[in-house]
Each structure stands twice: as C-alpha cells, then as structure tokens.
Design an enzyme around this catalytic site. Structure first.
Site, short mmCIF file in Angstrom:
data_model
loop_
_atom_site.label_atom_id
_atom_site.label_comp_id
_atom_site.label_asym_id
_atom_site.label_seq_id
_atom_site.Cartn_x
_atom_site.Cartn_y
_atom_site.Cartn_z
N LYS A 116 41.88 39.14 58.00
CA LYS A 116 42.48 39.02 56.68
C LYS A 116 43.32 40.25 56.32
O LYS A 116 44.40 40.12 55.74
CB LYS A 116 41.39 38.82 55.63
CG LYS A 116 40.67 37.47 55.71
CD LYS A 116 39.70 37.34 54.53
CE LYS A 116 38.54 36.39 54.82
NZ LYS A 116 38.87 34.99 54.83
N GLU A 200 39.94 43.24 46.97
CA GLU A 200 40.92 42.51 46.16
C GLU A 200 40.48 42.51 44.71
O GLU A 200 39.29 42.53 44.42
CB GLU A 200 40.98 41.03 46.61
CG GLU A 200 41.75 40.81 47.88
CD GLU A 200 41.76 39.35 48.30
OE1 GLU A 200 41.20 38.49 47.58
OE2 GLU A 200 42.33 39.07 49.36
N HIS A 235 31.60 29.55 47.40
CA HIS A 235 32.93 29.78 48.01
C HIS A 235 33.25 28.75 49.09
O HIS A 235 34.06 29.01 49.97
CB HIS A 235 33.06 31.19 48.58
CG HIS A 235 32.88 32.27 47.54
ND1 HIS A 235 33.67 32.37 46.44
CD2 HIS A 235 31.97 33.27 47.46
CE1 HIS A 235 33.26 33.40 45.71
NE2 HIS A 235 32.23 33.96 46.29
N ARG A 300 44.85 26.13 62.02
CA ARG A 300 44.25 24.93 62.62
C ARG A 300 44.42 23.77 61.66
O ARG A 300 44.88 23.95 60.53
CB ARG A 300 42.76 25.16 62.84
CG ARG A 300 42.10 25.63 61.56
CD ARG A 300 40.61 25.78 61.66
NE ARG A 300 40.08 26.66 60.64
CZ ARG A 300 39.76 26.31 59.41
NH1 ARG A 300 39.90 25.06 59.02
NH2 ARG A 300 39.30 27.19 58.54
P1 ADP Z 1 37.10 32.25 53.73
O1 ADP Z 1 37.71 32.84 54.96
O2 ADP Z 1 35.63 32.37 53.70
O3 ADP Z 1 37.65 30.89 53.45
P2 ADP Z 1 38.81 33.14 51.54
O4 ADP Z 1 39.47 34.47 51.49
O5 ADP Z 1 39.67 31.97 51.86
O6 ADP Z 1 37.58 33.23 52.52
O7 ADP Z 1 38.09 32.90 50.13
C1 ADP Z 1 37.18 31.84 49.93
C2 ADP Z 1 37.05 31.53 48.45
O8 ADP Z 1 36.62 32.68 47.71
C3 ADP Z 1 38.33 31.11 47.76
O9 ADP Z 1 38.60 29.75 47.92
C4 ADP Z 1 38.05 31.48 46.33
O10 ADP Z 1 37.24 30.53 45.70
C5 ADP Z 1 37.26 32.75 46.43
N1 ADP Z 1 38.12 33.93 46.37
C6 ADP Z 1 38.70 34.54 47.42
N2 ADP Z 1 39.44 35.61 47.01
C7 ADP Z 1 39.31 35.68 45.67
C8 ADP Z 1 39.81 36.58 44.66
N3 ADP Z 1 40.58 37.61 44.97
N4 ADP Z 1 39.46 36.33 43.38
C9 ADP Z 1 38.66 35.29 43.06
N5 ADP Z 1 38.16 34.44 43.95
C10 ADP Z 1 38.46 34.61 45.25
#
Ligand code: ADP
Ligand code: ADP
Ligand code: MG
Length: 671
Positions: A116, A200, A235, A300
């Site tokens: 990431k 973040e 999440h 993917r």
């Molecule tokens: P993963 O690789 O586990 O999918 P992500 O970075 O895509 O991780 O984040 C998964 C979820 O976490 C998102 O869909 C959202 O609901 C929450 N999330 C991620 N980043 C943030 C953020 N900066 N602020 C609020 N919620 C977040």
C-alpha cells in the site's frame, strides 16, 4: 483464444471462470485439495488434478505443483481467481518463465501495487488524489508518532502489506498511538510477514467506492464505472452495488479517469479495481461535494464483479480471457453504458449475533430462489457448493453470492429481499436473515451509505425476530401435523402425548425457542384447531399444505406461507417475514449427549479424527470418552451416549470426517 486453461482456485470463483470458458469452447482443468476431492468446482471442469492437502499452503498455494499440472495437461494459461495466488508476483513470473500465460496483469504491476505504501508513492507521481497521510520508508516509531500528530486524530495505522481488512488500527488520540502501532505491527508480521505501516487520516463516515478498470496489451485502458461497497463489517464487504447511489456524473467521470491514470501508471493489463475512500463533507444529501482519495488497487478480478457485469451487460471473465490471449478490449470507453441497478449480497456461514463468528457445518438444506448461475440475469446465484456439501474450516466462509438486477435501486432492493427470503439454508448458521435486516434499515433503503452503517443501525440488525414466537410455534405444530397426516401412520390422538380431558381432545408439545422453553397446547374443537402458546391466549390455528412442501399457516390474526425443514429435533422455519429454528423437545425420552443419534456415534462437525480411546470389543459406559476430534483448531472429545459395546471403529486417526459421519459402531447394552 486459448483451447485449454487451468483454474488455480476453488469454490464459486473457479465455477464462475469455468462457466465462461465452457461458453467460449475453452477446456478447463481444475486443481483440488483433499477436502475438495468431490467439490462442485472439480465437477465443473473437464479435467482435475489433485495438488495436495486440505490446508491452502499444502495445495492451492503450492505453485510449483500447479504449474506442473498445467504443463502436464497441456493448458496454455492459468486463471488465478481471487485470493490464493492471484496477487503473487512470483507466481505470475513463474508462469511466464514456464511458457504459460498468467490471466492477470504483468508481474511488475502486481509488485507495484502490492504494497500500500509504495503504491501510494507511485500514485502521488501519477497525480491520483491520496488520503492525507504518511507513506514513507522511514519506520522509526517516534517519526511515525510525529507524523500522526501532524495529520491530526483520528488516524488509521495500516499494514502496508495488509489485505482482507486485517492489519488496521484506528487511533483516537496521541496518547494511544504507540500501543496501537505495536499491536498493528505484531498483527502485520504474523499475518503478512512484513511489519511496515503507513498512516492515514481516518475519514469520518466515508463511503467505499471502487472503479473497475480493464487494460489490454495494445495500450487501451477503460473503466467500467463504480461499485459502492460501503456496507461493511470488520472492514469487510457485506453488500455491494452498482452504480453508486446518487453519484454525480461529473464525479463518476473524474473517478473513472483517476482510476485509469492509476492503472496506466503501472502498465496495467487485464481486470483490476481501484479502491477509493470517499469523504462526504456535505452529508448524504450533497453528493456533489464528495471528495475521493485513492486507497489501494486490487490487481485481480474481485468478488463483487458480477454487479458490474449486471449493469454493463459484459462478461468480465470473457474480457480477461480475450485480453490474456492478446486480443484488444472488446469495447471502447464510449461504448460502455450503465443500465439499471444491481446489488450483490454475500451469503456467509457465520453468526452475526456473535460478532460474525465464522461457522462450519453441512448444508443439509440449501434451496435457492429461481435464478441463473454465473451469468447476467435478474437473479443470479454464484456458488461453489451443493446441498449436502460441508463448509469446512479450511477455506473462507462465503457460501454464495446473490446478485439481483432491477431498473431502479428500489426495484433491485425489493427483488434482493424476495430472493433472500427464498434462500433456505439449514445445518449451519448464516447471515441470510441479517442481510434482510440490513436491507430494511432506513439507512440502506434511503441510500444513506457509509462504512459505519452496520454499527449505526445495530439496534435493528442484531437479535431480531421478525417471524415471532407465536408464528414459529404455529408453523412447527402445523408441520408436525402435516407430516403425521402424510405418514398416515396413526391418528394424532394415538400419540403418547395426546390426551382427552373433559371430553376435549388435547395435545401438548414442548419446544425450545431462542433458548426459552415454550409449551404449546393444541385443542381439537368441533370447528377446527385452537392453539395456546405459552401464557398467551389461545387462538384458532388453520393451515393448508401447498404443493412443493410450503404450508400456508393462519394463526390468530397472523398469516405466513412457510417452508419447514425438520433436521433431527429442530424445525427450521422459513417464512416470508423471517426465519427461525425451533426445537421440539421430546419430554418422554431423554435425548442423548451431543454427537449421539440413537445408537449411532457421529461426528458433530467436519474435522479430523485425532485418536480413539477404545477398540473394537471394548465395553463402555455412558459418558466415557471414546474419541478425540479436531476441528477449527480445537480438540473435541466425543463421549459415549449410553452404555454399550464398541463393535467396530469406522475411521483411523488422521482421517478427515464430515459432519454426521458415523465414527464407530456402538451396540447398546441390553436392558
Ligand atoms: P484491505 O487491503 O484490507 O482491503 P483497504 O485499505 O482497502 O484494506 O481498507 C479496507 C476498508 O477500511 C475500507 O473499505 C474502508 O472501509 C476502511 N478504510 C480504509 N482506509 C480508511 C481511511 N483512511 N479512513 C476511513 N476508513 C478507511
Ligand atoms: P390448565 O393447566 O388448566 O389446562 P392451561 O395452561 O392449559 O391450563 O390453559 C389455561 C387456560 O387456557 C385454560 O382455561 C384452558 O382451558 C385454556 N386453553 C389451553 N389450551 C387451549 C387451546 N389450545 N385452545 C383453547 N383454550 C385453551
Ligand atoms: Mg481493500
């Protein structure tokens, strides 16, 4: 186009890929583990190769064996599905090195988007908007703490190598930062073998909106619009829809173009998804004020791709196969259009009322609404299991995906609820009723979406009982009477619990409903039946058995068409309004301990036989430990349900057993 491909996956996605391959005249090779020897995906393919033990690391992640299987069967390409090897750059490279086409992006793009933090640095230079944060290489804890203070709380610490909702910690204030960092790093090293993190800003009430992109080897790249995946638990996505409700056309285009820029920055080829976190500073009513930030790219095909297929009319697996075989994208950006609205519900083996704890067991009953499978239609069910199959502890808990399409969101929502009501699963816990509760919340119905929807609506979602105790009991009684009539074994009054008092025929039935005992008293009156449930007043009961097994139950002022499936003592009642499990207690006999069914000694869940404490010929007494089983990383002792003699052991230690398999033959002691 290829003439034969190998599908390096299992479950619904392997079946999904096989369906499109079949339609295109492409032969398929399945791979399977011990646990999947008779799985649906094996039957869905033309050939199958066993690649190892049940645990993923022993089979679906054994990439050398998978490459050998492809070469041995003459497959030209490998489709990785999602999960397992799909985002493994070494595997993609090994395919290329072995003269096989990896149906996915080039290994370099997987690598660029794999972490990431690195992908964010790349996106920054491609001018894709990022969540304010820190994604540098310096991982000194003090520096990370300073950065968090600078960003301002709340912040989210994320494992750079994370995925599947794991490796994330929200931190509300500076004083909590160091402890959260430590625990996040610990989880990251355990789950991903890499403890680098990024920080973040924690976006408040955000929406998760992602863009489907597609690139080819001729330099083309398009977006197939967005999916809203805001409804999440831990999440992880629960419901996904397309298009995103209220999405202004100009923002759709900006997000689409940002996603294409992201894909182009890594020379992307094939299907990919760019995930954005979307801030709603103007609230739900002012979507034109939405601000979107790049979160990550998944290199993917995604679980929720069918909703995109439903609104665009395109088969994305067909696109993948065409692109991988060197053809250009089937359509250009301007040819793509959105039609109608689609919603997907993930049906999982889990207990929503117990913090979504995953469940395992056998799909003793698995009935689906009228549907198509793996192709675009009004109601589509994508699954990799059949009635009678087990959901084992080895793989994830998703049973099926239910996808519906409608002209409008309201229509799609109504159809989804109807389809969920017609989804009858018994034998293990599922989230089907929970999904219906989510659809019924004002937040979801009015499209007030954000990732906290489930927490916000908790009072309407957990421990709900829309069917209600009186109707559940009435349905169980009706089912019993219908079954007795059908059996025509005897008239109901000859049952041992039938009795006559003061010239009135009565009958008592004892139930356990949601952990509480309930006594039902039935009276046969001249003009029909009267039923009294617990302390409530008696009310007339009438019912009609309908063709196909449903029963139209009228109890007092209430009416439901129900389908009731008896499994042992438990009656699983599915009504139009909701579902319930109600246990009939046989007050005259003493039911054995768990695991015992009459004289049979059966496995209470799928798992492995660890040891037997007895041998054939041994005399045993009730309660004595007979065998040890292992399931879900825990050991369970199976005890003798009664005194008796062990006649035969039916398995040996190390054997894998299914829920309900007879473990040993026990002959009850005489008398
Ligand atoms: P993963 O690789 O586990 O999918 P992500 O970075 O895509 O991780 O984040 C998964 C979820 O976490 C998102 O869909 C959202 O609901 C929450 N999330 C991620 N980043 C943030 C953020 N900066 N602020 C609020 N919620 C977040
Ligand atoms: P009892 O122990 O006196 O039978 P119950 O708890 O069974 O009392 O019932 C309380 C009252 O409800 C009694 O007046 C009984 O006659 C009445 N009752 C019980 N079951 C029914 C029924 N199925 N239909 C109508 N009346 C009932
Ligand atoms: Mg994600």
């Amino acid at each position: 186009m290829f003439s034969k491909i190998l599908i390096a996956n299992r479950g619904e996605i392997a079946c999904r890929v096989a369906a499109t391959a079949r339609r295109l005249g492409v032969k398929t090779v399945a791979v399977y583990s011990d646990a999947d020897a008779h799985a649906k995906h094996v039957m869905a393919c033309d050939e199958a190769v066993h690649v190892g033990g049940s645990a993923p690391k022993d089979s679906y992640l054994q990439w050398q064996r998978i490459i050998d299987a492809a070469k041995a069967t003459g497959a030209q390409a490998i489709h990785p599905g999602y999960g397992f090897l799909s985002e493994n750059e070494d595997f993609a490279q090994a395919c290329a090195d072995n003269g096989l086409v990896f149906i996915g992006p080039p290994a370099s793009a997987i690598k660029d988007m794999g972490l990431k933090a690195e992908s964010k640095r790349l996106m920054e230079s491609a001018k894709v908007p990022l969540v304010p944060g820190y994604h540098g290489t310096d991982q000194t804890p003090e520096l990370l703490h300073k950065e968090a203070d600078r960003i301002g709380y709340p912040v989210l610490i994320k494992a750079s190598a994370g995925g599947g909702g794991k490796g994330m910690r929200a931190v509300d204030k500076s004083a909590d930062f160091m402890a959260a960092l430590e625990s996040c790093k610990r989880e990251a090293i355990n789950s991903f073998g890499d403890d680098a993190v990024l920080i973040e800003k924690y976006v408040q009430r955000p929406r998760h909106i992602e863009i489907q992109v597609f690139g080819d080897t001729h330099g083309n790249c398009v977006y197939l619009f967005e999916r809203d995946c805001s409804v999440q638990r831990r999440h992880q996505k629960v419901l996904e829809e397309a298009p995103a409700p209220g999405m202004p056309e100009s923002i759709r285009q900006q997000m689409g173009e940002a996603a294409v820029a992201a894909a182009r920055a890594v020379n992307y080829v094939g299907a990919g998804t760019v995930e954005f976190i979307v801030e709603q500073p103007g609230g739900y009513d002012k979507p034109e004020e939405m601000k979107f930030y790049f979160m990550e790219m998944n290199t993917r095909l995604q679980v929720e791709h069918p909703v995109t297929e439903a609104i665009t009319g395109q088969d994305l697996v067909e696109w993948q196969l065409r692109v991988a075989s060197g053809e250009p994208l089937p359509l250009e950006q301007d040819d793509l259009m959105i039609e109608g609205h689609a919603i997907e519900a993930r049906i999982c083996a889990e207990n929503p009322d117990n913090n979504f704890l995953p469940a395992t067991g056998t799909l003793h009953v698995y009935r689906k609404p009228p549907h198509s499978a793996f192709e675009i239609d009004v109601v589509r069910v994508d699954d990799g299991v059949r009635e009678g199959d087990a959901i084992s502890p080895f793989y994830d808990s998703m049973i099926a995906k239910l996808i519906v399409w409608g002209e409008t969101r309201e229509e799609a929502l109504a159809k989804l609820d109807e389809a969920l009501a017609a989804t009858h699963i018994a034998g293990l816990q599922t989230n089907v009723q929970f999904l219906r509760h989510v659809l019924a919340t004002p937040s979801f119905a009015e499209a007030k979406l954000d990732t906290a929807l489930i927490q916000r609506e908790a009072d309407r979602l957990f421990k709900q009982d829309p069917l209600g105790q009186p109707m559940a009991v009435a349905a169980a009684v009706a089912q019993t009477l219908v079954a007795e009539r059908a059996g025509e074994t005897h008239d109901p009054f000859s049952r041992r619990d039938g009795f006559r008092s003061h010239g009135v025929a009565s009958r008592r039935m004892d139930f356990d409903y949601r952990g509480e005992p309930v006594i039902a008293k039935l009276r046969y009156l001249d003009d029909g039946l009267s039923l009294k449930v617990g302390e409530a007043d008696a009310a007339p009961l009438a019912f009609t058995a309908l063709p196909g097994g449903a029963i139209d139950v009228r109890y007092g002022a209430d009416r439901q068409v129900v389908q009731v499936y008896p499994l042992g003592e438990v009656e699983h009642v599915f009504g139009t309004r909701g579902a319930a499990a109600i246990t009939e207690l046989d007050v005259l006999s003493h039911a054995g301990e768990s695991g015992a069914e009459g004289g049979r000694l059966t496995a209470p869940m799928p798992g492995k036989v660890v040891s037997f404490a007895v041998k054939a010929g041994d005399k045993v007494s009730k309660g004595q430990p007979l065998a040890v089983m292992e399931a879900m990383k825990m050991e369970h002792t199976i005890a003798a349900p009664q005194d008796g003699v062990v006649e035969e052991l039916l398995f040996v230690p190390g054997d894998q057993v299914m829920d309900g398999d007879e473990l040993l033959r026990l002959v009850a002691a005489a008398g």
